[in-house]
Design a protein around this motif. Structure first.
Motif, PDB file in Angstrom:
ATOM      1  N   ASN A   1       0.956  -1.202   0.183  1.00 41.19           N
ATOM      2  CA  ASN A   1       0.094   0.016  -0.135  1.00 41.19           C
ATOM      3  C   ASN A   1       0.842   1.347   0.125  1.00 41.19           C
ATOM      4  N   TRP A   2       0.331   2.269   0.281  1.00 38.02           N
ATOM      5  CA  TRP A   2       0.978   3.452   0.308  1.00 38.02           C
ATOM      6  C   TRP A   2       1.840   4.212   1.374  1.00 38.02           C
ATOM      7  N   VAL A   3       1.333   3.279   2.584  1.00 38.52           N
ATOM      8  CA  VAL A   3       1.864   3.558   3.811  1.00 38.52           C
ATOM      9  C   VAL A   3       3.418   3.384   3.891  1.00 38.52           C
ATOM     10  N   MET A   4       4.271   4.192   4.522  1.00 42.30           N
ATOM     11  CA  MET A   4       5.777   3.771   4.771  1.00 42.30           C
ATOM     12  C   MET A   4       5.665   3.005   6.095  1.00 42.30           C
ATOM     13  N   VAL A   5       6.006   1.767   5.929  1.00 40.88           N
ATOM     14  CA  VAL A   5       5.856   0.844   7.276  1.00 40.88           C
ATOM     15  C   VAL A   5       7.057   0.641   7.711  1.00 40.88           C
ATOM     16  N   GLY A   6       7.305   0.113   9.110  1.00 42.52           N
ATOM     17  CA  GLY A   6       8.285   0.195   9.669  1.00 42.52           C
ATOM     18  C   GLY A   6       9.154  -1.381   9.279  1.00 42.52           C
ATOM     19  N   HIS A   7      10.252  -1.585  10.209  1.00 33.45           N
ATOM     20  CA  HIS A   7      10.819  -2.871   9.968  1.00 33.45           C
ATOM     21  C   HIS A   7       9.978  -4.237  10.122  1.00 33.45           C
ATOM     22  N   PHE A   8       9.275  -3.961  11.430  1.00 29.23           N
ATOM     23  CA  PHE A   8       8.792  -5.318  11.670  1.00 29.23           C
ATOM     24  C   PHE A   8       7.473  -5.747  10.830  1.00 29.23           C
ATOM     25  N   ARG A   9       6.686  -4.556  10.355  1.00 29.74           N
ATOM     26  CA  ARG A   9       5.594  -4.854   9.349  1.00 29.74           C
ATOM     27  C   ARG A   9       6.117  -5.206   7.982  1.00 29.74           C
ATOM     28  N   ARG A  10       7.430  -4.660   7.694  1.00 27.20           N
ATOM     29  CA  ARG A  10       7.967  -5.111   6.376  1.00 27.20           C
ATOM     30  C   ARG A  10       8.434  -6.688   6.384  1.00 27.20           C
ATOM     31  N   LEU A  11       9.032  -7.078   7.455  1.00 25.36           N
ATOM     32  CA  LEU A  11       9.265  -8.368   7.786  1.00 25.36           C
ATOM     33  C   LEU A  11       7.990  -9.434   7.588  1.00 25.36           C
ATOM     34  N   LEU A  12       6.872  -8.772   8.152  1.00 27.03           N
ATOM     35  CA  LEU A  12       5.654  -9.689   8.377  1.00 27.03           C
ATOM     36  C   LEU A  12       5.152  -9.819   6.842  1.00 27.03           C
ATOM     37  N   ALA A  13       5.152  -8.672   5.912  1.00 23.68           N
ATOM     38  CA  ALA A  13       4.742  -8.735   4.526  1.00 23.68           C
ATOM     39  C   ALA A  13       5.625  -9.702   3.727  1.00 23.68           C
ATOM     40  N   LEU A  14       6.972  -9.864   3.915  1.00 24.92           N
ATOM     41  CA  LEU A  14       7.931 -10.389   3.361  1.00 24.92           C
ATOM     42  C   LEU A  14       7.484 -12.137   3.742  1.00 24.92           C
ATOM     43  N   LEU A  15       7.291 -12.409   4.886  1.00 21.06           N
ATOM     44  CA  LEU A  15       6.957 -13.617   5.320  1.00 21.06           C
ATOM     45  C   LEU A  15       5.688 -14.109   4.740  1.00 21.06           C
ATOM     46  N   LEU A  16       4.726 -13.308   4.732  1.00 25.38           N
ATOM     47  CA  LEU A  16       3.438 -13.639   4.300  1.00 25.38           C
ATOM     48  C   LEU A  16       3.178 -13.426   2.765  1.00 25.38           C
ATOM     49  N   ASN A  17       3.672 -12.434   2.064  1.00 26.61           N
ATOM     50  CA  ASN A  17       3.507 -12.174   0.650  1.00 26.61           C
ATOM     51  C   ASN A  17       4.552 -12.191  -0.018  1.00 26.61           C
ATOM     52  N   GLY A  18       5.591 -12.792   0.513  1.00 23.12           N
ATOM     53  CA  GLY A  18       6.994 -12.595  -0.253  1.00 23.12           C
ATOM     54  C   GLY A  18       7.045 -13.248  -1.683  1.00 23.12           C
ATOM     55  N   ARG A  19       6.342 -14.331  -1.717  1.00 20.30           N
ATOM     56  CA  ARG A  19       6.213 -15.091  -2.921  1.00 20.30           C
ATOM     57  C   ARG A  19       5.309 -14.373  -4.122  1.00 20.30           C
ATOM     58  N   ASP A  20       4.673 -13.253  -3.684  1.00 16.96           N
ATOM     59  CA  ASP A  20       4.024 -12.366  -4.814  1.00 16.96           C
ATOM     60  C   ASP A  20       4.834 -11.147  -4.636  1.00 16.96           C
ATOM     61  N   THR A  21       5.984 -11.064  -5.304  1.00 20.38           N
ATOM     62  CA  THR A  21       6.894  -9.935  -4.998  1.00 20.38           C
ATOM     63  C   THR A  21       7.032  -9.631  -6.624  1.00 20.38           C
ATOM     64  N   VAL A  22       6.690  -8.032  -7.059  1.00 24.49           N
ATOM     65  CA  VAL A  22       6.942  -7.687  -8.228  1.00 24.49           C
ATOM     66  C   VAL A  22       8.186  -6.835  -8.092  1.00 24.49           C
ATOM     67  N   VAL A  23       9.208  -6.953  -9.119  1.00 23.74           N
ATOM     68  CA  VAL A  23      10.256  -6.051  -9.241  1.00 23.74           C
ATOM     69  C   VAL A  23      10.133  -5.441 -10.719  1.00 23.74           C
ATOM     70  N   GLN A  24       9.900  -4.208 -10.681  1.00 22.53           N
ATOM     71  CA  GLN A  24       9.462  -3.297 -11.937  1.00 22.53           C
ATOM     72  C   GLN A  24      10.969  -2.559 -12.310  1.00 22.53           C
ATOM     73  N   PHE A  25      11.527  -2.764 -13.278  1.00 28.56           N
ATOM     74  CA  PHE A  25      12.724  -2.062 -13.773  1.00 28.56           C
ATOM     75  C   PHE A  25      12.207  -0.983 -14.927  1.00 28.56           C
ATOM     76  N   SER A  26      12.456   0.427 -14.406  1.00 24.95           N
ATOM     77  CA  SER A  26      12.158   1.434 -15.568  1.00 24.95           C
ATOM     78  C   SER A  26      13.012   1.690 -16.477  1.00 24.95           C
ATOM     79  N   ALA A  27      13.063   2.450 -17.415  1.00 27.94           N
ATOM     80  CA  ALA A  27      14.158   2.571 -18.588  1.00 27.94           C
ATOM     81  C   ALA A  27      15.192   3.553 -17.681  1.00 27.94           C
ATOM     82  N   PRO A  28      16.503   3.347 -18.188  1.00 28.11           N
ATOM     83  CA  PRO A  28      17.564   3.882 -17.437  1.00 28.11           C
ATOM     84  C   PRO A  28      17.535   5.414 -17.808  1.00 28.11           C
ATOM     85  N   VAL A  29      17.984   6.444 -17.186  1.00 28.75           N
ATOM     86  CA  VAL A  29      18.257   7.715 -17.466  1.00 28.75           C
ATOM     87  C   VAL A  29      19.719   8.022 -17.435  1.00 28.75           C
TER      88      VAL A  29
END
Length: 890
Positions: free
Chosen positions: A152-180
């Protein structure tokens, strides 16, 4: 990717970084976008990655994505600079649960890179923005708790980010944009200090990341307060607050609080966790209700959307429409739109959930509340200005008949005016046809059309309605129609429309015309994207018989004809048609409970019982526009054996504006004439009509002929529309000019249709729908057939008499006489019998001399009366001195 002369020693990442990466690896599954980002980079130029948020997890994800894609590692030193890593972040998060976004780091890194390039003009660095989303699209099997920790848009802390990784890490999107190219950016910036250049580039990168995040998970509207404050601080709202305080003699503070209360009543409180949770719940809900949800032409809609403010404008047939649209869009990776919902849905418990799912509420009427009108208009303008996709139903309510309703253009006008005020982003209207095979509200619709009052929405009513979960409702189709751009419509209306930009009160004289044309085109494009399902085809066939029954052989033949007609004469390239063959369609109709089979030694009969037949009329009306051209040609031969081709087309063009207004058909008069020609040719090829006299004369077979029977079934699908037209014309003619107001005529027509329905075969519920009579009367006024005199009464001239005469070519004598007898008013001024010969003369071919009627021809009339007994078709008696076949109604 780096220059060989400046490549620093290959320093490995710290041991603890590699260890953490190995520990986290089982919890991560990455999807790169694009799949091969190496193709974006320039060979031989050092690469520096920039990520949106600082943190160990994002660095680990980036390092693994680069390794799997064959890209330079972000953990190695950046060639030609003093930077120990080839990555930096725009913001840093602190805290265990929620973080604070600190923005010193990017300016330091960018300033350092800028100074390095100034020291050596031969160097360059390509900056690659990388967006990382953890838990963008949890699968249907994802647990509820997992959904709550999605991106989401909220800037989360370390613990919430860890939970997000453990729960949803297998649905991770890495989007590369065109270089500048930093060298090119530095050259474009000119002679500015490295610190100022760093601030500028950091600002551009933040905007870029916000746009990417908005496209992936939707605009940042998580806090309703930000939108509320923006609306209340807008100049039009402040002026309306002051005007209210002055007019009602109350304090400015009290008027402001009233505006705030209105705003809180209206505004959505969009919540990403709620949207994702609702998606998880609805996936199970739809599985219980429907056998499948299909989207057609969505790829075209997705391709057209980038760069536009998208406004979805679907047909409105069920309360399920909003949920289906939002669920399917979210499931397809598209931002859920903000939906305009009636205030009647703002119920306890349900209202807050809908509000957090993107619903904003509006009252049915804005009259008498100027402050509410200004606040609502400003809220819509704020949504458009922020690039928030929207959805609303321009019909104003759910269709109770299955036809598209006459559009109510209030929301369209607000959208157009909001765009004119700040035309920063072009607006695209996306029509959507929603087709069902069974409706949850079907029985209540039939009751309302029969005169029962509409039940008010309530929480108790909703709980009672949960019994619908015990039934199955077949398949649902969402067909995306041809999108409509607003800017070209404005260009046609006024070349100077941009001059009115910036004025929130601007109402140019051409605005209403643009809104009306836009509303009509939306409805036309919705109908051009219709989905024809098995229930639609069964309804078209069975409801054309008075007893709603057909022999199985006849029904199979009629279904095959309907499918062939729709395939041979496609209405548009976005219409979809069921792949089932006629036998499978019948079997499916039985399985869904719409029809039942009556076994008989001479052949089974398929029947739609009375209650089912009333409900089936809804699904016939969904697709009636697709067969309107064929139905008109067939109607011409319901009571005539022969007609000239020119008469069929001439009368069709006369009646077309009224059919077009009712069914939102796409052609102009000439285009409709061409469709009629093509349809006639199809009927001739199929043997339903015979063409003689070098194609100038058309003739159908006698009534006992199978081809004639199929033709009559097609024609009867539209005959009730012409009966309604005749009721209106008869009421006008019988009462005379300067006698009835438009409202009195509408009421007289409704009463006549109701009584006719009681005295004759059962008509569809919409036969006496006031809205349809109102639309026809309005079209008569637009065509200058009738007009209002100084006293508010309707006046007309001989053109109306001509229309009455032409109608007699189509309608049977018994129907005409029944209508004239029932219609309230003075003595019948038309004397139907006196004009019958003139009507027949108009229908007869003028360019052929048919042979005199033979005894066999006269006998065929009596045989026809006995054939197809279940049709109960009235056949006019044949007098001994009958005219020839070419002149006689059949």
């Amino acid at each position: 990717m780096t220059s060989s002369m400046d490549t620093p020693p290959n320093r490995r990442a710290p041991w603890w970084f590699n260890l953490t990466g190995h520990l986290l690896e089982p919890w991560l599954k990455l999807r790169r976008d694009p799949a091969e980002p190496a193709a974006l980079l320039k060979a031989g130029v050092p690469v520096c990655y920039v990520i949106e948020r600082d943190g160990l997890s994002d660095a680990l994800i980036l390092e693994r994505a680069c390794r799997e894609a064959g890209l330079p590692s972000p953990m190695q030193p950046l060639a030609g600079t003093r930077r120990r890593r080839s990555v930096f972040a725009l913001g840093r998060s602190d805290g265990l649960l929620w973080g604070r976004n600190r923005q010193r780091s990017p300016k330091d890194a960018l300033g350092q890179l800028a100074r390095a390039l100034e020291d050596d003009p031969s160097r360059d660095v390509q900056i690659v923005p990388v967006s990382i989303y953890v838990g963008r699209a949890p699968s249907r099997d994802s647990g509820w708790f997992r959904v709550l920790f999605s991106e989401n848009w909220v800037m989360v802390g370390h613990f919430r980010r860890l939970l997000a990784l453990l729960l949803n890490g297998r649905d991770t999107v890495v989007q590369f944009s065109a270089p500048v190219s930093l060298r090119e950016a530095l050259a474009e910036a000119g002679a500015i200090a490295p610190e100022r250049f760093a601030r500028k580039i950091a600002r551009v990168l933040r905007v870029h990341f916000r746009r990417i995040r908005a496209a992936v998970i939707g605009p940042d509207l998580s806090h309703k307060r930000t939108v509320v404050d923006a609306v209340l601080n807008a100049e039009p709202v402040r002026a309306a607050i002051s005007a209210t305080a002055s007019k009602e003699k109350i304090s400015h503070a009290k008027a402001w609080r009233r505006a705030q209360k209105l705003m809180l009543e209206i505004a959505a409180d969009y919540s990403h966790p709620v949207v994702r949770s609702a998606s998880f719940v609805l996936s199970n809900f739809w599985n219980k209700l429907y056998d499948g949800i299909a989207m057609h032409h969505f790829d075209k809609a997705r391709a057209a959307a980038p760069g536009y403010e998208v406004v979805y404008v679907p047909s409105h047939r069920s309360h399920a429409d909003y949920l289906l649209m939002s669920y399917q869009l979210h499931h397809s990776g598209v931002v859920v739109p903000h939906i305009a919902a009636g205030a009647n849905l703002n119920l306890p418990v349900i209202g807050p959930i809908l509000r957090r799912g993107g619903a904003f509420f509006l009252r049915r009427s804005f009259k008498g509340n100027a402050l509410y009108s200004v606040v609502f208009n400003e809220y819509v303008a704020q949504l458009i200005d922020r690039g928030v996709p929207m959805e609303y139903f321009i019909e104003g309510g759910r269709s109770r008949t299955g036809r598209l309703l006459a559009p109510r253009a209030g929301m369209l006008a607000m959208t157009v005016r909001a765009f004119l005020r700040a035309p920063r982003r072009p607006v695209l209207f996306q029509p959507v046809y929603i087709g069902y095979e069974k409706l949850m509200e079907g029985k209540s619709y039939a009751g309302e059309l029969s005169g029962k009052p509409k039940e008010k929405e309530s929480l108790i009513g909703l709980l009672k309605g949960l019994k619908v979960l015990r039934q199955r409702y077949g398949h649902v189709a969402l067909n995306f129609g041809e999108p409509i751009e607003l800017t070209p419509l404005l260009d046609v209306a006024s070349a100077q429309w941009r001059e009115s930009s910036g004025d929130p009160d601007a109402k140019p004289e051409w605005l209403s015309g643009v809104v009306d044309r836009l509303a009509q085109q939306i409805q036309v494009n919705i109908n051009r994207a219709a989905d024809v399902n098995p229930i639609n085809l069964l309804a078209l066939a069975l409801l054309a018989t008075p007893k709603h029954a057909m022999a199985e052989a006849d029904l199979l033949a009629q279904l095959e004809l309907s499918k062939t007609l729709l395939e041979a004469l496609p209405y548009s390239d976005r219409v979809t048609l069921t792949p089932l063959d006629p036998a499978a369609i019948i079997a499916y109709g039985e399985q869904m409970g719409w029809i039942r089979r009556v076994a008989h030694p001479l052949g089974d009969v398929l029947v739609a019982d009375d209650e089912q037949a009333v409900l089936l009329s809804y699904f016939r009306n969904n697709v009636l526009h697709l067969t309107a051209t064929a139905a008109w040609v067939a109607c011409c031969f319901l009571n005539n054996r022969r007609m000239s081709r020119s008469s069929v087309i001439r009368l069709g063009k006369l009646i077309y504006p009224f059919i077009q207004g009712e069914l939102f058909l796409p052609w102009d008069s000439e285009g409709f004439g061409q469709q009629l020609q093509a349809t006639i040719d199809f009927f001739v090829r199929r043997g339903l009509l015979e063409s003689t006299g070098e194609g100038r004369v058309l003739e159908r077979g006698p009534g006992q002929d199978d081809a004639a029977y199929q033709l009559k079934v097609i024609g009867r699908s539209l005959i009730q529309a012409f009966e309604r037209y005749y009721i209106t014309l008869a009421a006008l003619a019988k009462n005379g000019p300067h006698t009835l107001t438009a409202a009195e005529l509408e009421n007289a027509c409704t009463l006549t249709a109701q009584r006719l329905s009681l005295l004759s075969e059962q008509a569809a519920p919409e036969f006496f729908d006031k809205a349809l009579f109102r639309g026809f009367i309005q079209k008569l006024r637009e065509r200058k057939v009738v007009w209002t005199d100084d006293a508010g009464k309707l006046d007309y001239d001989s053109a109306l008499e001509d229309m009455v005469r032409d109608a007699r070519v189509i309608l049977a004598r018994e129907v005409r006489h029944s209508i004239l007898k029932i219609t309230p008013g003075g003595e019948d001024r038309q004397e139907a019998d006196r004009d019958d010969e003139e009507a027949v003369r108009l229908a007869a071919p003028h360019d052929a001399t048919p042979p005199d009627a033979s005894p066999a021809d006269l006998h065929a009339r009596h045989v026809e009366a006995a054939h197809r007994a279940h049709l109960h078709e009235p056949v006019e008696p044949v007098a001994p001195a009958a005219p020839t076949d070419a002149q006689r109604p059949d």
